[in-house]
Write a protein that holds these residues in place. Structure first.
Motif, PDB file in Angstrom:
ATOM      1  N   UNK A  50       1.056  -1.149   0.256  1.00  0.00           N
ATOM      2  CA  UNK A  50      -0.249   0.313  -0.448  1.00  0.00           C
ATOM      3  C   UNK A  50       0.735   1.474   0.390  1.00  0.00           C
ATOM      4  N   UNK A  51       0.287   2.087  -1.375  1.00  0.00           N
ATOM      5  CA  UNK A  51       1.901   4.086  -1.297  1.00  0.00           C
ATOM      6  C   UNK A  51       0.807   5.100  -0.637  1.00  0.00           C
ATOM      7  N   UNK A  52      -0.353   4.421  -0.736  1.00  0.00           N
ATOM      8  CA  UNK A  52      -1.674   5.547  -0.807  1.00  0.00           C
ATOM      9  C   UNK A  52      -3.016   5.271  -0.795  1.00  0.00           C
ATOM     10  N   UNK A  53      -3.830   6.371  -0.258  1.00  0.00           N
ATOM     11  CA  UNK A  53      -5.147   6.139   0.395  1.00  0.00           C
ATOM     12  C   UNK A  53      -5.521   4.938  -0.548  1.00  0.00           C
ATOM     13  N   UNK A  54      -6.115   5.623  -1.558  1.00  0.00           N
ATOM     14  CA  UNK A  54      -7.111   4.979  -2.086  1.00  0.00           C
ATOM     15  C   UNK A  54      -6.513   3.729  -2.671  1.00  0.00           C
ATOM     16  N   UNK A  55      -5.492   3.191  -2.239  1.00  0.00           N
ATOM     17  CA  UNK A  55      -4.848   1.529  -2.582  1.00  0.00           C
ATOM     18  C   UNK A  55      -5.602   0.590  -0.976  1.00  0.00           C
ATOM     19  N   UNK A  56      -5.555   1.819  -0.082  1.00  0.00           N
ATOM     20  CA  UNK A  56      -5.512   1.532   1.304  1.00  0.00           C
ATOM     21  C   UNK A  56      -7.069   1.037   1.422  1.00  0.00           C
ATOM     22  N   UNK A  57      -7.746   1.726   1.268  1.00  0.00           N
ATOM     23  CA  UNK A  57      -9.698   1.654   0.689  1.00  0.00           C
ATOM     24  C   UNK A  57      -9.906   0.549  -0.344  1.00  0.00           C
TER      25      UNK A  57
END
Length: 112
Positions: A50-57
């Motif tokens: 995971x590198x950004x918030x959208x990937x985490x979401x």
């Protein structure tokens, strides 16, 4: 077969049915827990990517969907086991009491 023998057989049949049902439910629950831990392990391995918030979401959404579908399949399997147990119980009870009623009717008609 006397009514006492039929009732004793019914008790044995119900005991065996309860034992096998409990065993099968335990197996389903064990399988579900194993699947839960494997899912958690799989998604935990993907966290470092995971590198950004959208990937985490997106990962969190996928994780939630996986847990939901696994839970639904486990509940369906539990329901299937319980449905079978109820059907077998009904058959055992009908057999025990239907035989008793039929023999009682035969004895009454023979006495008449």
């Amino acid at each position: 077969m006397s009514i006492i023998d039929r009732q004793m057989q019914l008790g044995r049949d119900l005991f065996e049915l309860n034992t096998s049902t409990a065993r099968r439910l335990f197996e389903v629950q064990t399988s579900g827990m194993r699947q839960y831990f494997e899912t958690n392990e799989e998604f935990a391995k993907r966290l470092p990517e995971i590198r950004d918030v959208s990937s985490f979401v997106e990962l969190q959404r996928e994780y939630g969907q996986t847990l939901w579908s696994d839970m639904q399949s486990n509940l369906r399997e539990n329901g299937s086991v319980l449905r079978e147990a109820v059907e077998h119980t009904g058959k055992a009870i009908r057999t025990a009491f239907t035989s008793a009623g039929e023999e009682g009717e035969e004895e009454v008609s023979a006495a008449a």
